[in-house]
Design a protein around this motif. Structure first.
Motif, mmCIF file in Angstrom:
data_model
loop_
_atom_site.group_PDB
_atom_site.id
_atom_site.type_symbol
_atom_site.label_atom_id
_atom_site.label_comp_id
_atom_site.label_asym_id
_atom_site.label_seq_id
_atom_site.Cartn_x
_atom_site.Cartn_y
_atom_site.Cartn_z
ATOM 1 N N GLU A 86 0.805 -1.226 0.000
ATOM 2 C CA GLU A 86 0.000 0.000 0.000
ATOM 3 C C GLU A 86 0.835 1.271 0.000
ATOM 4 N N ILE A 87 2.143 1.169 0.152
ATOM 5 C CA ILE A 87 3.012 2.344 0.010
ATOM 6 C C ILE A 87 2.843 2.963 -1.378
ATOM 7 N N VAL A 88 2.481 2.144 -2.352
ATOM 8 C CA VAL A 88 2.289 2.663 -3.706
ATOM 9 C C VAL A 88 1.235 3.771 -3.748
ATOM 10 N N LEU A 89 0.281 3.740 -2.837
ATOM 11 C CA LEU A 89 -0.790 4.741 -2.831
ATOM 12 C C LEU A 89 -0.248 6.156 -2.632
ATOM 13 N N ASP A 90 0.905 6.279 -1.978
ATOM 14 C CA ASP A 90 1.507 7.591 -1.720
ATOM 15 C C ASP A 90 2.033 8.268 -2.973
ATOM 16 N N ILE A 91 2.275 7.489 -4.030
ATOM 17 C CA ILE A 91 2.903 8.078 -5.223
ATOM 18 C C ILE A 91 2.063 7.899 -6.490
ATOM 19 N N LEU A 92 0.863 7.364 -6.362
ATOM 20 C CA LEU A 92 0.032 7.216 -7.561
ATOM 21 C C LEU A 92 -0.574 8.562 -7.943
ATOM 22 N N PRO A 93 -0.542 8.898 -9.232
ATOM 23 C CA PRO A 93 -1.085 10.175 -9.679
ATOM 24 C C PRO A 93 -2.601 10.150 -9.900
ATOM 25 N N ALA A 94 -3.272 9.073 -9.495
ATOM 26 C CA ALA A 94 -4.726 8.972 -9.612
ATOM 27 C C ALA A 94 -5.259 8.249 -8.384
ATOM 28 N N ALA A 95 -6.487 8.571 -8.019
ATOM 29 C CA ALA A 95 -7.119 7.954 -6.849
ATOM 30 C C ALA A 95 -7.601 6.544 -7.183
ATOM 31 N N GLN A 96 -7.800 5.765 -6.141
ATOM 32 C CA GLN A 96 -8.356 4.427 -6.300
ATOM 33 C C GLN A 96 -9.798 4.544 -6.790
ATOM 34 N N LYS A 97 -10.192 3.646 -7.668
ATOM 35 C CA LYS A 97 -11.510 3.696 -8.301
ATOM 36 C C LYS A 97 -12.573 2.924 -7.535
ATOM 37 N N GLY A 98 -12.172 2.153 -6.548
ATOM 38 C CA GLY A 98 -13.133 1.364 -5.780
ATOM 39 C C GLY A 98 -12.404 0.589 -4.718
ATOM 40 N N SER A 99 -13.096 -0.357 -4.123
ATOM 41 C CA SER A 99 -12.501 -1.116 -3.028
ATOM 42 C C SER A 99 -11.354 -1.989 -3.538
ATOM 43 N N PHE A 100 -10.458 -2.310 -2.604
ATOM 44 C CA PHE A 100 -9.344 -3.200 -2.924
ATOM 45 C C PHE A 100 -9.012 -4.013 -1.692
ATOM 46 N N THR A 101 -8.912 -5.318 -1.908
ATOM 47 C CA THR A 101 -8.530 -6.249 -0.861
ATOM 48 C C THR A 101 -7.309 -7.014 -1.341
ATOM 49 N N LYS A 102 -6.288 -7.067 -0.488
ATOM 50 C CA LYS A 102 -5.069 -7.788 -0.852
ATOM 51 C C LYS A 102 -5.339 -9.294 -0.913
ATOM 52 N N GLU A 103 -4.417 -10.006 -1.533
ATOM 53 C CA GLU A 103 -4.552 -11.450 -1.700
ATOM 54 C C GLU A 103 -4.776 -12.189 -0.382
ATOM 55 N N ASP A 104 -4.238 -11.646 0.699
ATOM 56 C CA ASP A 104 -4.387 -12.314 2.003
ATOM 57 C C ASP A 104 -5.699 -11.982 2.694
ATOM 58 N N GLY A 105 -6.560 -11.206 2.028
ATOM 59 C CA GLY A 105 -7.866 -10.867 2.572
ATOM 60 C C GLY A 105 -7.920 -9.537 3.306
ATOM 61 N N GLU A 106 -6.788 -8.848 3.454
ATOM 62 C CA GLU A 106 -6.767 -7.555 4.138
ATOM 63 C C GLU A 106 -7.332 -6.480 3.227
ATOM 64 N N GLN A 107 -8.386 -5.805 3.700
ATOM 65 C CA GLN A 107 -8.952 -4.706 2.912
ATOM 66 C C GLN A 107 -8.081 -3.471 3.110
ATOM 67 N N VAL A 108 -7.700 -2.855 1.988
ATOM 68 C CA VAL A 108 -6.839 -1.678 2.007
ATOM 69 C C VAL A 108 -7.621 -0.433 1.607
ATOM 70 N N ILE A 109 -8.557 -0.596 0.666
ATOM 71 C CA ILE A 109 -9.354 0.511 0.130
ATOM 72 C C ILE A 109 -10.833 0.158 0.291
ATOM 73 N N ASP A 110 -11.630 1.100 0.809
ATOM 74 C CA ASP A 110 -13.055 0.829 0.971
ATOM 75 C C ASP A 110 -13.811 1.069 -0.340
ATOM 76 N N SER A 111 -15.111 0.865 -0.330
ATOM 77 C CA SER A 111 -15.916 0.957 -1.555
ATOM 78 C C SER A 111 -15.947 2.355 -2.148
ATOM 79 N N GLU A 112 -15.548 3.363 -1.373
ATOM 80 C CA GLU A 112 -15.512 4.737 -1.884
ATOM 81 C C GLU A 112 -14.102 5.171 -2.276
ATOM 82 N N GLY A 113 -13.175 4.215 -2.332
ATOM 83 C CA GLY A 113 -11.828 4.520 -2.772
ATOM 84 C C GLY A 113 -10.931 5.123 -1.715
ATOM 85 N N ARG A 114 -11.308 5.007 -0.441
ATOM 86 C CA ARG A 114 -10.498 5.567 0.650
ATOM 87 C C ARG A 114 -9.742 4.467 1.366
ATOM 88 N N ARG A 115 -8.553 4.820 1.853
ATOM 89 C CA ARG A 115 -7.760 3.868 2.644
ATOM 90 C C ARG A 115 -8.536 3.485 3.900
#
Length: 141
Positions: free
Chosen positions: A109-138
């Motif tokens: 999730e360190i990548v989020l600090d340098i991405l030039p665009a916001a997350q478009k939706g939820s994201f869960t890592k392969e191990d099941g840890e949710q990193v981004i909620d359904s509104e694109g927020r950490r």
């Protein structure tokens, strides 16, 4: 929007990082660094832009680190770079470079600090840890 990931598809952290880049709507340049290692200048630049020392960019686990004696504190940065270029598995991963900087994305999730665009939706890592909620927020900082 130029984003480059130095990727190892066999690494879960690298796969999660790539997936977060794509979750921002970005298709990065993917360099499988074990097949196509960066040259010395590119590697030095990535490490410097990430604010790391050469030693901090070395991967120990699953590499010939110990066999090569790379724990010797007297080795210079140039000697460590030589080892990394001769054995690309020694380059820690994944490095990501964007217009906003470069980072060694461990954890992914360190990548989020340098991405030039916001997350478009939820994201869960392969191990099941949710990193981004359904509104694109950490989900955590």
């Amino acid at each position: 929007m130029s984003v480059t990931i130095y990727h190892n598809p066999n690494c879960g952290t690298s796969r999660n990082t790539l997936a977060m880049i794509r979750n921002a709507g970005i298709e990065p340049e993917i360099i499988e660094y074990l097949k196509t290692p960066p040259n010395r200048e590119t590697l030095k630049d990535l490490i410097a832009r990430a604010g790391l020392t050469v030693r901090a960019a070395l991967r120990e686990k699953g590499t010939p680190y110990a066999e090569l004696g790379l724990d010797d504190a007297s080795l210079t940065d140039e000697q460590l770079l030589d080892a990394m270029l001769a054995h690309p598995i020694l380059i820690n991963r994944p490095f990501v470079a964007t217009p906003l900087g470069a980072r060694l994305c461990r954890p992914s999730e360190i990548v989020l600090d340098i991405l030039p665009a916001a997350q478009k939706g939820s994201f869960t890592k392969e191990d099941g840890e949710q990193v981004i909620d359904s509104e694109g927020r950490r989900t955590r900082s």
